[in-house]
Motif scaffolding. Structure first.
Motif, PDB file in Angstrom:
ATOM      1  N   GLU A  78       0.806  -1.221   0.000  1.00  0.00           N
ATOM      2  CA  GLU A  78       0.000   0.000   0.000  1.00  0.00           C
ATOM      3  C   GLU A  78       0.839   1.271   0.000  1.00  0.00           C
ATOM      4  O   GLU A  78       0.306   2.368  -0.109  1.00  0.00           O
ATOM      5  N   GLY A  79       2.158   1.156   0.184  1.00  0.00           N
ATOM      6  CA  GLY A  79       2.999   2.348   0.188  1.00  0.00           C
ATOM      7  C   GLY A  79       2.798   3.225   1.401  1.00  0.00           C
ATOM      8  O   GLY A  79       3.000   4.443   1.338  1.00  0.00           O
ATOM      9  N   ASP A  80       2.414   2.626   2.532  1.00  0.00           N
ATOM     10  CA  ASP A  80       2.133   3.409   3.736  1.00  0.00           C
ATOM     11  C   ASP A  80       2.860   2.811   4.938  1.00  0.00           C
ATOM     12  O   ASP A  80       3.681   1.895   4.790  1.00  0.00           O
ATOM     13  N   GLU A  83       2.623  -0.965   5.404  1.00  0.00           N
ATOM     14  CA  GLU A  83       3.536  -1.771   4.600  1.00  0.00           C
ATOM     15  C   GLU A  83       4.919  -1.798   5.241  1.00  0.00           C
ATOM     16  O   GLU A  83       5.558  -2.862   5.321  1.00  0.00           O
ATOM     17  N   GLY A 126       2.577   8.724   2.563  1.00  0.00           N
ATOM     18  CA  GLY A 126       1.786   7.750   1.815  1.00  0.00           C
ATOM     19  C   GLY A 126       0.812   8.412   0.868  1.00  0.00           C
ATOM     20  O   GLY A 126       0.632   7.955  -0.278  1.00  0.00           O
ATOM     21  N   ASN A 134       2.505   5.947  -7.152  1.00  0.00           N
ATOM     22  CA  ASN A 134       3.605   5.073  -6.718  1.00  0.00           C
ATOM     23  C   ASN A 134       4.774   5.078  -7.701  1.00  0.00           C
ATOM     24  O   ASN A 134       5.459   4.063  -7.869  1.00  0.00           O
ATOM     25  N   TYR A 150      11.685  10.499  -1.827  1.00  0.00           N
ATOM     26  CA  TYR A 150      11.015   9.634  -0.857  1.00  0.00           C
ATOM     27  C   TYR A 150      12.007   8.919   0.058  1.00  0.00           C
ATOM     28  O   TYR A 150      11.695   8.677   1.239  1.00  0.00           O
TER      29      TYR A 150
END
Length: 236
Positions: A78-80, A83, A126, A134, A150
């Motif tokens: 989920e890129g958060d 994760e 996120g 993403n 990032y």
């Protein structure tokens, strides 16, 4: 896993430790060699890592073996923060949840994001990442610039008290691969890597961008090279 995938997993695990100045023992390296050669199965590495973690002086060996197998145990991408937590749990499965995240301390490092606001900071990162899809379908120079951004933001957040850098490198490798690029961490010199992270934390990401540029490889090199050219990415 194919023999090539096993070799790649071991190489990444070793480099991920070395970038944190951790060196696995000869016995752990032998276990990884047996795994690459097919003489030892993944379950045997899991059992060995579990036994090693019980010994305080063998945590590095346990981390090495667990990192070798980390991609065999999928998580929600989920890129958060969830994760990142899922990856961290795979590295340190015996660590209680309440001890995993960095907590406020009287002598907190002022160069890092305030520990009391980790949840909010991670949510903002996120959301920004999701807004950029993403990092999918970016040309190489743009991807390098945004990944450096990032990496810097997540290093500043520093979510975990231990193994934060190792967790981030696994996350960034996953993120990059799904976006169409692979990261060759073998190109990252430990000293240059630390210097690049520290300079980025002070506001200058030039070294970090140069480091990432030296590492980025297209997942599908044939399509990139023959159709688009080196500096263009999966969108083309």
């Amino acid at each position: 896993m194919t023999p090539a995938e096993r070799q790649s997993a071991v190489a990444f695990a070793l480099r991920n430790l070395l970038l944190d100045d951790r060196q696995p023992s000869s016995s752990a390296l032998q276990a990884a060699s047996d795994f690459m050669a097919g003489r030892k199965q993944a379950e045997a590495l899991v059992d060995q890592a579990r036994r090693l973690e019980a010994k305080a002086d063998a945590l590095t060996d346990a981390l090495f073996l667990r990192t070798t197998l980390v991609c065999q145990r999928p998580w929600a991408t989920e890129g958060d923060l969830e994760e990142l937590r899922a990856i961290h749990r795979r590295l340190l499965p015996g660590l209680p949840e309440e001890r995993a995240l960095r907590r406020p301390q009287p002598n907190d490092d002022a160069s890092l994001y305030p520990a009391a606001m980790l949840e909010q900071g991670a949510a903002a990162i996120g959301q920004e990442l999701a807004a950029e899809h993403n990092l999918a379908s970016l040309d190489r120079p743009v991807f390098v610039d945004r990944l450096a951004h990032y990496y810097d933001e997540l290093s500043y957040l520093h979510s975990f008290a231990d193994c934060d850098g190792m967790t981030l490198r696994i996350f960034l490798s996953r993120l990059s691969h799904d976006a169409g690029w692979d990261l060759d961490w073998g190109q990252a010199d430990p000293t240059a890597h630390r210097r690049a992270i520290q300079r980025a934390l002070r506001g200058n990401t030039d070294d970090l961008q140069a480091l990432i540029a030296s590492m980025v490889r297209p997942v599908n090199p044939t399509r990139i090279f023959l159709i688009a050219g080196w500096d263009q990415g999966p969108a083309h």
